[in-house]
Design a protein around this motif. Sequence first.
Motif, PDB file in Angstrom:
ATOM      1  N   ARG A  51      31.916  90.832  76.050  1.00 18.05           N
ATOM      2  CA  ARG A  51      32.238  89.408  76.170  1.00 18.05           C
ATOM      3  C   ARG A  51      33.239  88.989  75.098  1.00 18.05           C
ATOM      4  N   LYS A  52      33.012  89.446  73.861  1.00 21.40           N
ATOM      5  CA  LYS A  52      33.928  89.096  72.778  1.00 21.40           C
ATOM      6  C   LYS A  52      35.333  89.616  73.055  1.00 21.40           C
ATOM      7  N   ARG A  78      37.016  87.486  75.742  1.00 20.01           N
ATOM      8  CA  ARG A  78      37.387  86.190  75.185  1.00 20.01           C
ATOM      9  C   ARG A  78      38.629  86.312  74.305  1.00 20.01           C
ATOM     10  N   THR A  79      38.662  87.340  73.461  1.00 23.13           N
ATOM     11  CA  THR A  79      39.809  87.550  72.581  1.00 23.13           C
ATOM     12  C   THR A  79      41.076  87.736  73.392  1.00 23.13           C
ATOM     13  N   VAL A  99      41.787  86.798  76.468  1.00 25.76           N
ATOM     14  CA  VAL A  99      42.178  85.585  77.185  1.00 25.76           C
ATOM     15  C   VAL A  99      42.849  84.587  76.247  1.00 25.76           C
ATOM     16  N   VAL A 100      42.217  84.313  75.092  1.00 24.81           N
ATOM     17  CA  VAL A 100      42.752  83.308  74.165  1.00 24.81           C
ATOM     18  C   VAL A 100      44.084  83.748  73.588  1.00 24.81           C
ATOM     19  N   LEU A 114      39.306  80.823  68.622  1.00 25.34           N
ATOM     20  CA  LEU A 114      38.775  82.183  68.468  1.00 25.34           C
ATOM     21  C   LEU A 114      37.523  82.194  67.596  1.00 25.34           C
ATOM     22  N   LEU A 151      34.614  81.202  69.776  1.00 28.41           N
ATOM     23  CA  LEU A 151      34.352  82.057  70.924  1.00 28.41           C
ATOM     24  C   LEU A 151      33.843  83.443  70.552  1.00 28.41           C
ATOM     25  N   ASP A 159      28.607  83.562  68.767  1.00 32.66           N
ATOM     26  CA  ASP A 159      27.726  82.529  69.333  1.00 32.66           C
ATOM     27  C   ASP A 159      27.040  81.711  68.243  1.00 32.66           C
TER      28      ASP A 159
END
Length: 310
Positions: free
Chosen positions: A226-227, A230-231, A233-234, A292, A295, A298
Motif C-alpha cells: 500500500r505504501k 501511494r508513493t 501515485v503521489v 506523502l 499517506l 497510518d
Amino acid sequence: MQNSTNVITSCSVSEDYKQILLPLTYSVVFVVGLLLNGVVLWMMCCRTKKWSCSMIYLTNLALADLLNVLSLPLLIVYYCMDDRWMFGAVGCKLVRFFFYASLYASILFLTCISVHRFIGVCYPIRCVDYTTKKIAIVGSVIAWILVVVQVFPTLMFSNTGLINNQTVCYDLTEPHNLNQYFPYGITLNITGFLIPFAIISICYCSIIRTLSKSEESITVGNQIRRKSIRTIVVVCIIFAICYVPFHITRTIYMFVAVYMPLKDCSVLKFVMMSYKIWRPIVNFNSCINPVLFFLLNDRNRTRILAELGK
C-alpha cells in the motif's frame, strides 16, 4: 547565435495577467504550504519519538518546501506592485536562489524516498544494510551539498535591472546574459531534474514489476504494498503537474530566446507566456509534497486526527 538582448526587448509581450495570476497563486501556495509543512515539522519534532529513514527524508522535504514558501511574500508584493522590485539586488538573488534550491532539493529527496521504497520492495533482505537511519542522514547531507553546488551560480546570474525606468528582478538572468546562462540552465535541467527523474522512473518500473508478481506480493506484505502504491501515485502527480511541464517550458524558452531569429517574435511570445504561466504552478509542489507524510504512515493520520479532536 543571435543577440538575446535584442530578441527579448524587440518582442513586446502583454503580461497583465501576472498581476492577478502570480499574487493569487503565490498567496495560495504560501498559506497552504506553510500550514501543511509546518504541521509535518511539528509532528516530526514534537510528536515522533522513533524516526525511520522515510521520516528523515520527509522532514528534509518539508524543510526544502519551507525554503520556497517563506520567500513567496516578497514575490507577492513584487507582482502586486506591478513588477516593482523594492528589496534590492541581494533580495532578488536570495529569492531566486531559495526557489531553485527548494525545487531541486525537493526532487532529490523525492528521489531518495523512491530509492528507499525500491530497495524495501525489490531487495528487502539483500540490501538491508542500505536502509539504516545513518545512511538516510548521510544521504540527506549529501543531497543538500549537491543542491547548493548546483544552484549556487544563480546567485551570480540573478540580478535586478531597469525596464521602463522601473526596477525588476529577473528570474533567470539579465537579457544580455542569456547566452552565458543557457549552458548552465541546460546543465541544471539535466543534473537537477532529468537524472533524478530517470532514477525515479526506473525504481517505480521495478516496484510495479515486483508487485505484479503474486508470489513477490505475498513476500512484500500488504502494508509495504500500500505504501509503495501511494508513493508512486503521489510522486507521479507531482511530476506531471509541477516538474515536467516547468522544465519543458523553461528549456524551450531558453532555447528560443537564445537561438530564434529576430524577425519573428510569435514563437518567443508563445513560449515566454507558457513558461511564465508554469513558473508559479511549479510552486504547488510545496503543497503536494506534505501529502506523502500522511499517506506513508497510518499512525501519522491517526495522531493528526487525535490532535484536531482535542
